[in-house]
Design a protein around this motif. Structure first.
Motif, short mmCIF file in Angstrom:
data_model
loop_
_atom_site.label_atom_id
_atom_site.label_comp_id
_atom_site.label_asym_id
_atom_site.label_seq_id
_atom_site.Cartn_x
_atom_site.Cartn_y
_atom_site.Cartn_z
N ILE A 1 0.84 -1.20 0.00
CA ILE A 1 0.00 0.00 0.00
C ILE A 1 0.88 1.25 0.00
O ILE A 1 1.81 1.36 0.79
N LYS A 2 0.52 2.18 -0.87
CA LYS A 2 1.19 3.48 -0.90
C LYS A 2 0.11 4.55 -1.00
O LYS A 2 -0.89 4.36 -1.69
N THR A 3 0.32 5.66 -0.30
CA THR A 3 -0.64 6.75 -0.36
C THR A 3 0.08 8.08 -0.51
O THR A 3 1.26 8.20 -0.19
N TRP B 1 -6.51 13.06 -2.08
CA TRP B 1 -5.92 11.82 -1.55
C TRP B 1 -5.77 10.80 -2.66
O TRP B 1 -6.63 10.71 -3.56
N HIS B 2 -4.69 10.03 -2.60
CA HIS B 2 -4.38 9.03 -3.63
C HIS B 2 -3.88 7.78 -2.91
O HIS B 2 -2.93 7.86 -2.13
N GLY B 3 -4.52 6.64 -3.16
CA GLY B 3 -4.10 5.38 -2.54
C GLY B 3 -3.92 4.30 -3.59
O GLY B 3 -4.72 4.18 -4.52
N VAL B 4 -2.83 3.52 -3.45
CA VAL B 4 -2.51 2.47 -4.41
C VAL B 4 -2.25 1.17 -3.68
O VAL B 4 -1.50 1.14 -2.70
N ALA B 5 -2.87 0.09 -4.15
CA ALA B 5 -2.60 -1.26 -3.64
C ALA B 5 -2.07 -2.09 -4.80
O ALA B 5 -2.68 -2.12 -5.87
N THR B 6 -0.94 -2.76 -4.58
CA THR B 6 -0.36 -3.64 -5.59
C THR B 6 -0.17 -5.01 -4.96
O THR B 6 0.33 -5.12 -3.84
N GLN B 7 -0.58 -6.03 -5.69
CA GLN B 7 -0.54 -7.39 -5.15
C GLN B 7 -0.49 -8.40 -6.28
O GLN B 7 -1.05 -8.19 -7.35
N GLU B 8 0.18 -9.52 -6.01
CA GLU B 8 0.21 -10.60 -6.99
C GLU B 8 -1.19 -11.20 -7.08
O GLU B 8 -1.84 -11.45 -6.06
N ALA C 1 -8.08 2.06 4.83
CA ALA C 1 -7.62 2.20 6.22
C ALA C 1 -6.64 3.36 6.36
O ALA C 1 -6.45 3.89 7.46
N LYS C 2 -6.04 3.80 5.27
CA LYS C 2 -5.08 4.92 5.29
C LYS C 2 -5.78 6.27 5.13
O LYS C 2 -5.13 7.30 5.06
N PHE C 3 -7.13 6.26 5.02
CA PHE C 3 -7.89 7.51 4.89
C PHE C 3 -8.81 7.66 6.08
O PHE C 3 -9.47 6.71 6.47
N PRO C 4 -8.89 8.83 6.69
CA PRO C 4 -8.13 10.03 6.38
C PRO C 4 -6.66 9.86 6.82
O PRO C 4 -6.36 9.09 7.73
N PRO C 5 -5.77 10.58 6.14
CA PRO C 5 -4.36 10.41 6.46
C PRO C 5 -4.01 10.97 7.83
O PRO C 5 -4.61 11.94 8.29
N GLN C 6 -3.05 10.34 8.44
CA GLN C 6 -2.51 10.84 9.71
C GLN C 6 -1.35 11.76 9.36
O GLN C 6 -0.53 11.42 8.52
N PRO C 7 -1.24 12.92 9.98
CA PRO C 7 -0.15 13.85 9.65
C PRO C 7 1.21 13.15 9.76
O PRO C 7 1.47 12.38 10.68
N GLY C 8 2.03 13.40 8.76
CA GLY C 8 3.39 12.85 8.75
C GLY C 8 3.51 11.47 8.17
O GLY C 8 4.58 10.87 8.21
N THR C 9 2.40 10.89 7.63
CA THR C 9 2.47 9.56 7.03
C THR C 9 2.32 9.67 5.53
O THR C 9 1.75 10.63 5.01
N LYS C 10 2.79 8.67 4.84
CA LYS C 10 2.65 8.61 3.38
C LYS C 10 2.21 7.23 2.99
O LYS C 10 2.52 6.26 3.56
#
Length: 184
Positions: free
Chosen positions: A31-33, A148-155, A175-184
């Motif tokens: 997961i990347k956001t 906000w931008h969220g990406v999930a990559t999986q086999e 689960a990464k939304f809303p973002p917590q300050p200081g996280t990516k």
């Protein structure tokens, strides 16, 4: 210590090590956001969809599965779907085929050849892998700007639909939304 004792002890350590490596490898998506750090995310309570129809070229059944899963995940986090929300949701799906090569070294995953007189050999595993990517983008409805931008990559296995895997990937991204300050 004779060769038998060495192999037995080393083999036990190898089995434990392989077990730990296998246990540490999960089937969870990567997961990347990214998000706009100037936005007050506390003001968002309701959402709508950027597009209501199936985008050209997308499998309509997969579109419905993913959209339903996003609706379920957002509802579980307290967001309500309405006709014109505070933020709008869009998603895209993609997949990429790649070749994965694993070289186990001159003796493979075993200690063959040590103390038993066997010849050394190389054990190389080559397999085709498909990575699926889910991208979820959220936009502020008033400003029409991305927030906000969220990406999930999986086999994945492209020959079958795994709804549990789809749900798990979406839940992990949301689960990464809303973002917590200081996280990516």
């Amino acid at each position: 210590m004779n060769a038998y004792d060495f192999a037995r002890r080393t083999g036990s350590a190898l089995i434990v090590g392989l077990g730990l490596m296998t246990a540490s490898c999960t089937d969870a998506p990567d997961i990347k956001t990214d998000y706009d750090q100037t936005v007050d995310y506390a003001k968002y309570h309701q959402y709508s969809w950027v597009y209501t129809g199936v985008p050209q070229g997308m499998n309509p059944l997969m579109f419905d599965r993913v959209r339903g899963s996003i609706d379920r995940s957002l509802a579980a986090r307290g967001y309500q779907q309405v006709e014109k929300g505070d933020f709008a949701v869009a998603f895209t799906l993609g997949r990429r085929d790649r070749v994965e090569v694993t070289d186990f070294g001159p003796y493979g995953p075993y200690y063959r050849g040590w103390g038993w007189g066997g010849a050394a050999y190389r054990n190389v595993d080559v397999r085709n892998v498909t990575d699926g990517t889910l991208v979820i983008d959220l936009y502020d409805v008033a400003t029409k700007k991305p927030i906000w931008h969220g990406v999930a990559t999986q086999e994945i296995d492209p020959s079958k639909v795994d709804q549990a895997k789809i749900d798990a990937a979406i839940d992990a991204v949301i689960a990464k939304f809303p973002p917590q300050p200081g996280t990516k």
